[in-house]
Design a protein around this motif. Structure first.
Motif, PDB file in Angstrom:
ATOM      1  N   GLY A  14      45.765  57.005  70.193  1.00  0.00           N
ATOM      2  CA  GLY A  14      45.581  55.712  70.846  1.00  0.00           C
ATOM      3  C   GLY A  14      45.598  54.482  69.960  1.00  0.00           C
ATOM      4  N   GLU A  17      47.414  51.756  71.663  1.00  0.00           N
ATOM      5  CA  GLU A  17      46.671  51.100  72.741  1.00  0.00           C
ATOM      6  C   GLU A  17      45.778  49.990  72.206  1.00  0.00           C
ATOM      7  OE1 GLU A  17      44.346  53.673  75.253  1.00  0.00           O
ATOM      8  OE2 GLU A  17      43.265  51.963  76.094  1.00  0.00           O
ATOM      9  N   SER A  18      45.193  50.217  71.024  1.00  0.00           N
ATOM     10  CA  SER A  18      44.291  49.185  70.517  1.00  0.00           C
ATOM     11  C   SER A  18      45.045  47.911  70.175  1.00  0.00           C
ATOM     12  CB  SER A  18      43.486  49.699  69.321  1.00  0.00           C
ATOM     13  OG  SER A  18      44.321  49.891  68.219  1.00  0.00           O
ATOM     14  N   VAL A  26      45.756  55.522  76.787  1.00  0.00           N
ATOM     15  CA  VAL A  26      45.459  56.949  76.727  1.00  0.00           C
ATOM     16  C   VAL A  26      44.591  57.268  77.938  1.00  0.00           C
ATOM     17  CG1 VAL A  26      44.350  58.769  75.385  1.00  0.00           C
ATOM     18  CG2 VAL A  26      45.616  56.959  74.221  1.00  0.00           C
ATOM     19  N   ASN A  27      44.949  58.308  78.688  1.00  0.00           N
ATOM     20  CA  ASN A  27      44.201  58.608  79.907  1.00  0.00           C
ATOM     21  C   ASN A  27      43.002  59.528  79.626  1.00  0.00           C
ATOM     22  OD1 ASN A  27      45.108  61.252  79.743  1.00  0.00           O
ATOM     23  ND2 ASN A  27      46.776  60.944  81.216  1.00  0.00           N
ATOM     24  N   ASP A  28      42.284  59.873  80.675  1.00  0.00           N
ATOM     25  CA  ASP A  28      41.074  60.665  80.508  1.00  0.00           C
ATOM     26  C   ASP A  28      41.337  62.049  79.922  1.00  0.00           C
ATOM     27  OD1 ASP A  28      38.915  59.008  81.187  1.00  0.00           O
ATOM     28  OD2 ASP A  28      39.510  59.076  83.296  1.00  0.00           O
TER      29      ASP A  28
ATOM     30  N   GLN B 333      35.058  60.416  68.807  1.00  0.00           N
ATOM     31  CA  GLN B 333      35.895  59.366  68.219  1.00  0.00           C
ATOM     32  C   GLN B 333      35.001  58.198  67.838  1.00  0.00           C
ATOM     33  OE1 GLN B 333      38.535  59.703  71.763  1.00  0.00           O
ATOM     34  NE2 GLN B 333      40.199  59.355  70.316  1.00  0.00           N
ATOM     35  N   ARG B 355      31.080  62.950  79.048  1.00  0.00           N
ATOM     36  CA  ARG B 355      31.439  61.680  78.454  1.00  0.00           C
ATOM     37  C   ARG B 355      30.231  60.888  77.972  1.00  0.00           C
ATOM     38  NH1 ARG B 355      34.957  58.236  82.210  1.00  0.00           N
ATOM     39  NH2 ARG B 355      33.120  57.101  82.883  1.00  0.00           N
ATOM     40  N   PRO B 375      38.481  59.668  75.696  1.00  0.00           N
ATOM     41  CA  PRO B 375      39.666  59.170  74.984  1.00  0.00           C
ATOM     42  C   PRO B 375      40.251  57.922  75.627  1.00  0.00           C
ATOM     43  CG  PRO B 375      40.202  61.162  76.233  1.00  0.00           C
ATOM     44  CD  PRO B 375      38.706  61.000  76.295  1.00  0.00           C
ATOM     45  N   ALA B 376      39.964  57.724  76.899  1.00  0.00           N
ATOM     46  CA  ALA B 376      40.528  56.560  77.567  1.00  0.00           C
ATOM     47  C   ALA B 376      39.725  55.299  77.260  1.00  0.00           C
ATOM     48  CB  ALA B 376      40.582  56.802  79.076  1.00  0.00           C
ATOM     49  N   MET B 379      39.778  53.218  72.365  1.00  0.00           N
ATOM     50  CA  MET B 379      40.665  52.220  71.782  1.00  0.00           C
ATOM     51  C   MET B 379      40.505  50.854  72.439  1.00  0.00           C
ATOM     52  SD  MET B 379      42.053  53.162  69.170  1.00  0.00           S
ATOM     53  CE  MET B 379      41.938  54.701  68.274  1.00  0.00           C
ATOM     54  N   LYS B 380      39.942  50.848  73.634  1.00  0.00           N
ATOM     55  CA  LYS B 380      39.672  49.551  74.249  1.00  0.00           C
ATOM     56  C   LYS B 380      38.599  48.838  73.434  1.00  0.00           C
ATOM     57  CE  LYS B 380      41.449  50.869  78.659  1.00  0.00           C
ATOM     58  NZ  LYS B 380      41.900  52.229  78.294  1.00  0.00           N
ATOM     59  N   ARG B 382      38.116  49.431  70.239  1.00  0.00           N
ATOM     60  CA  ARG B 382      38.722  49.072  68.959  1.00  0.00           C
ATOM     61  C   ARG B 382      39.428  47.722  69.094  1.00  0.00           C
ATOM     62  NH1 ARG B 382      43.487  50.139  65.572  1.00  0.00           N
ATOM     63  NH2 ARG B 382      42.761  50.417  63.442  1.00  0.00           N
ATOM     64  N   GLY B 383      40.121  47.560  70.215  1.00  0.00           N
ATOM     65  CA  GLY B 383      40.787  46.292  70.480  1.00  0.00           C
ATOM     66  C   GLY B 383      39.791  45.144  70.503  1.00  0.00           C
ATOM     67  N   MET B 386      38.563  44.419  67.010  1.00  0.00           N
ATOM     68  CA  MET B 386      39.628  43.784  66.244  1.00  0.00           C
ATOM     69  C   MET B 386      39.719  42.298  66.566  1.00  0.00           C
ATOM     70  SD  MET B 386      42.819  46.252  65.717  1.00  0.00           S
ATOM     71  CE  MET B 386      43.842  45.847  67.055  1.00  0.00           C
ATOM     72  N   ARG B 387      39.474  41.959  67.813  1.00  0.00           N
ATOM     73  CA  ARG B 387      39.560  40.551  68.208  1.00  0.00           C
ATOM     74  C   ARG B 387      38.245  39.822  67.975  1.00  0.00           C
ATOM     75  NH1 ARG B 387      42.832  43.260  71.880  1.00  0.00           N
ATOM     76  NH2 ARG B 387      41.221  43.518  73.461  1.00  0.00           N
ATOM     77  N   ARG B 401      33.512  48.680  82.894  1.00  0.00           N
ATOM     78  CA  ARG B 401      34.105  50.016  82.891  1.00  0.00           C
ATOM     79  C   ARG B 401      33.271  50.968  83.743  1.00  0.00           C
ATOM     80  NH1 ARG B 401      39.048  51.211  81.234  1.00  0.00           N
ATOM     81  NH2 ARG B 401      38.377  53.330  80.769  1.00  0.00           N
TER      82      ARG B 401
END
Ligand SMILES: Cc1cc2nc3c(=O)[nH]c(=O)nc-3n(C[C@H](O)[C@H](O)[C@H](O)COP(=O)(O)OP(=O)(O)OC[C@H]3O[C@@H](n4cnc5c(N)ncnc54)[C@H](O)[C@@H]3O)c2cc1C
Ligand code: SF4
Lengths: 63, 422
Positions: A14, A17-18, A26-28, B333, B355, B375-376, B379-380, B382-383, B386-387, B401
C-alpha cells in the motif's frame, strides 16, 4: 495514461495508496484495487510518484 | 564537477540492489561494481522468518538472477568478498588484497544480528539474519525441535509463530517486562504479547537468560529466575547492529550506523550510505533515524545512488517509516514513529483477535499508527502523517472510518476509545 499493476509483484503493502489515495486502495483482504483505470486529469505527477515509490516495482504507466 | 565513471556499491542485498537498478534507470552508462560478503545473489530477508520457515521446500527468495544482474544491469559482481576497508583519500574499497577504485560509492552493508555472549559454542543456537541462518533454523523445525526464542522482537516473534504453526512447543523469553516497547510503545507491545499467548506460545517476560547448557548440542536455556527451559533449537533475536566494523579508520562519522545528512551523503566526497547501515536525518520528523525497515532500505538505495551520481542535484530522502510483520496469520503494520506522548486505540478491542487500529501522538501532531489486520486503513494514516496532520485530524478521521464501517456491535465501540497515557 493507463495504470498497470503486475499482480505477481504486488504484495499489497500500500505504499502507492499513501501517495495517491484516490487512485490506489488496498482492500480489507490486503489486495490492491485501482479506483480508476487511467490517470485522472491533472494528477499525473502524483501517480508517477506513487509508481516510483512501489517497493516491488509492481506499477507501470502505459499510453 | 567530475563525471562519475565507476559506481561501487558495497553490500549486495536490498539497498545495494536498488542502488544499482536506480543508477541504470537514471541512464548511468558507466561501470558498476557490486561487492557482497555473502556468496549468494541478492535475496529478500523478510520471507526468511515467514513463508520460508513454514515448510521445507519454500524456494530461496532471490531478487534477480545472475544473468539479469550481469547482462541487463551490466554489473560486475564480486560476491563472497567482504570489503575490509574504505580508503576515502585514495577513493578505493579494499577487499582483502584487492583494491577497487571508485568515483562514487554507496555503502549498503546493512546490519548483522546481535549475538549472545558464548552462544556460538553450541549446536542448535542461531541468530536469524541470513539465508544460511534460515536454512539451519528450518532444518531444526523440520525435525520437530522444542524451540526457545530469546527476545520477543519482530523476527523472534515471527519464528515463534512459524514454529507454532507446525505444532511445535515454543517459549519466548524476553528480558523486558513488555516486548517491543521501543518498536511500537508499551500498550501495543502488550497487544503483541497477547497475540502470542492466544496462539499457544508461552511468554516469559521480565526474565534474563543466564546461560545455555548442553554437551555439544544445546539442551537447556538457563534463566535468571533459576529455572531452565528444555530446548533443541534456540533462536536468538536480540536485535541487529549496523555493519560498520569495516569502516573503522575511514574518517566517516560512525554513531550507531554511518551518519548521513538528509540526502544520504556522509560528508566525505563521493560517499553515500543507504539501508540498515545508514543513520540519516529524516526531514519528515526532523531527527536522525536508522529504522531497519525494508521499505526505507529499498527507497534509500535508489536515492543514494541517484545522489551519488549527481551530487549537485541531490534530493533529500524524507519519509514516514513503515514496516509490517506477519504472525499467526495476522498482519501487523506500523507507520510513523513510536516514541509518542500518547497512544490511543481508535478501532477494535485490544483483548481479542481481529482488526485493531491505534494512533500515536507527539505534541499536537499525529506521528504514528499501528494496525492489526487492517490493511485497508494503515496507508490512509500514513498519508495523513505525511501531510503533517494534527492529532485532532487523526482522531476525526478515525471516527469517520468507524462510523462509515459496516454496523458493528455497540459493545465493541465502547472500549475503542480507551486512552492509554504513557
Ligand atoms: C529475518 C528478517 C525478517 C525481516 N522482516 C521484515 C519485515 O517483515 N518488514 C520489514 O519492514 N523489514 C523486515 N526486515 C528488515 C529488512 O529485511 C531490512 O531492513 C533490509 O534487509 C535492509 O536491507 P539492507 O540492504 O540495508 O541490508 P541487509 O539486508 O542487511 O544487507 C546488507 C548486505 O551487506 C553485506 N555486507 C555486510 N558487510 C559487508 C562488507 N564488509 N562487505 C561487503 N558486503 C557486506 C551483508 O552480507 C548483506 O548481504 C527483516 C529482516 C530479517 C533479517
Ligand atoms: S506499493 Fe506496490 S506492492 Fe504496494 S500495494 Fe502498491 S503496487 Fe502493490
Amino acid at each position: 495514461m493507463r495504470i498497470i499493476v503486475d499482480r505477481t509483484r504486488c504484495t499489497g503493502l500500500g505504499m502507492c495508496e499513501s501517495v495517491a489515495p484516490d487512485v490506489f486502495e488496498v482492500n480489507d483482504d490486503g489486495e490492491l484495487e485501482l479506483r480508476t483505470a487511467t490517470v485522472p486529469e491533472g494528477r499525473l505527477a502524483e501517480v508517477e510518484q506513487a509508481v516510483a515509490c512501489c517497493p516491488n516495482e509492481a506499477l507501470r504507466l502505459a499510453p | 564537477m567530475n563525471e562519475v565513471g565507476h559506481l561501487v556499491v558495497v553490500g549486495a542485498s536490498l539497498a545495494g540492489l536498488r542502488a544499482v537498478e536506480a543508477a541504470r534507470r537514471t541512464g548511468f552508462a558507466g561501470r558498476i561494481t557490486l561487492i557482497g560478503a555473502e556468496d549468494h545473489l541478492p535475496y529478500d530477508r523478510p520471507p526468511l522468518s515467514k513463508a520460508f520457515l513454514e515448510e521445507a521446500g519454500v524456494p530461496i527468495p532471490t531478487f534477480r538472477d545472475e544473468k539479469v544482474l550481469r547482462d541487463e544491469l551490466g554489473v560486475r559482481l564480486m560476491l563472497g568478498a567482504p570489503a575490509t576497508r574504505l580508503d576515502t583519500d585514495g577513493r578505493a574499497v579494499v577487499v582483502g588484497d584487492r583494491t577497487v577504485a571508485y568515483d562514487a560509492v554507496v555503502l549498503a552493508t546493512g546490519a548483522s544480528a546481535r549475538e549472545l555472549p558464548g552462544g556460538r559454542d553450541l549446536a542448535g543456537v542461531h541468530t536469524l539474519r541470513t539465508l544460511d541462518d534460515a536454512v539451519a533454523i528450518r532444518a531444526a523445525l523440520d525435525s520437530g525441535a522444542r524451540t526457545v526464542v530469546i527476545g520477543a522482537g519482530f523476527i523472534g516473534s515471527e519464528v515463534a509463530a512459524a514454529a507454532r504453526r507446525r505444532g511445535l512447543e515454543v517459549v519466548v523469553v524476553e528480558a523486558a517486562a513488555t516486548p517491543l516497547v521501543r518498536a511500537v510503545g508499551e500498550p501495543m507491545g502488550e497487544v503483541c504479547a497477547a497475540l502470542h499467548r492466544r496462539h499457544g506460545t508461552e511468554m516469559r517476560c521480565g526474565v534474563g537468560v543466564t546461560g545455555l547448557d548442553g554437551a555439544g548440542q544445546v539442551e537447556r536455556v538457563l534463566l535468571s529466575d533459576g529455572s531452565a527451559l528444555p530446548a533443541d533449537l534456540v533462536v536468538v533475536g536480540v536485535g541487529a547492529v549496523p555493519a560498520t566494523g569495516w569502516l573503522a579508520g575511514s574518517g566517516l562519522l560512525l554513531d550507531d550506523g554511518v551518519v548521513c545528512d538528509e540526502t544520504l551523503f556522509t560528508g566525505v566526497a563521493g560517499v553515500y550510505a543507504a539501508g540498515d547501515v545508514a543513520r540519516w536525518h529524516n526531514p519528515m520528523f526532523d531527527r536522525p533515524m536508522r529504522p531497519e525497515h525494508w521499505t526505507s532500505a529499498a527507497e534509500q538505495g535508489a536515492v543514494a545512488a541517484r545522489n551519488a551520481l549527481e551530487p549537485d542535484a541531490a534530493t533529500p530522502y524524507s519519509t514516514v517509516p513503515y514496516f509490517w510483520s506477519d504472525w499467526y496469520g495476522s498482519r501487523i503494520q506500523f507507520v510513523g514513529i513510536p516514541g509518542a506522548d500518547e497512544v490511543r486505540v481508535v478501532d477494535g478491542d485490544v483483548r481479542s483477535d481481529g482488526r485493531l487500529v491505534a494512533l500515536y501522538r507527539e505534541g499536537d501532531r499525529l506521528v504514528g499508527a499501528l494496525t492489526l489486520d487492517a490493511p485497508a486503513h494503515v496507508m490512509k494514516y500514513r498519508g495523513l502523517i505525511m501531510r503533517g496532520a494534527s492529532w485532532r485530524d487523526g482522531l476525526a478521521f478515525a471516527a469517520e472510518r468507524r462510523s462509515g464501517a459496516a454496523a458493528r456491535p455497540v459493545s465493541r465501540d465502547l472500549d475503542t476509545d480507551a486512552i492509554v497515557d504513557r
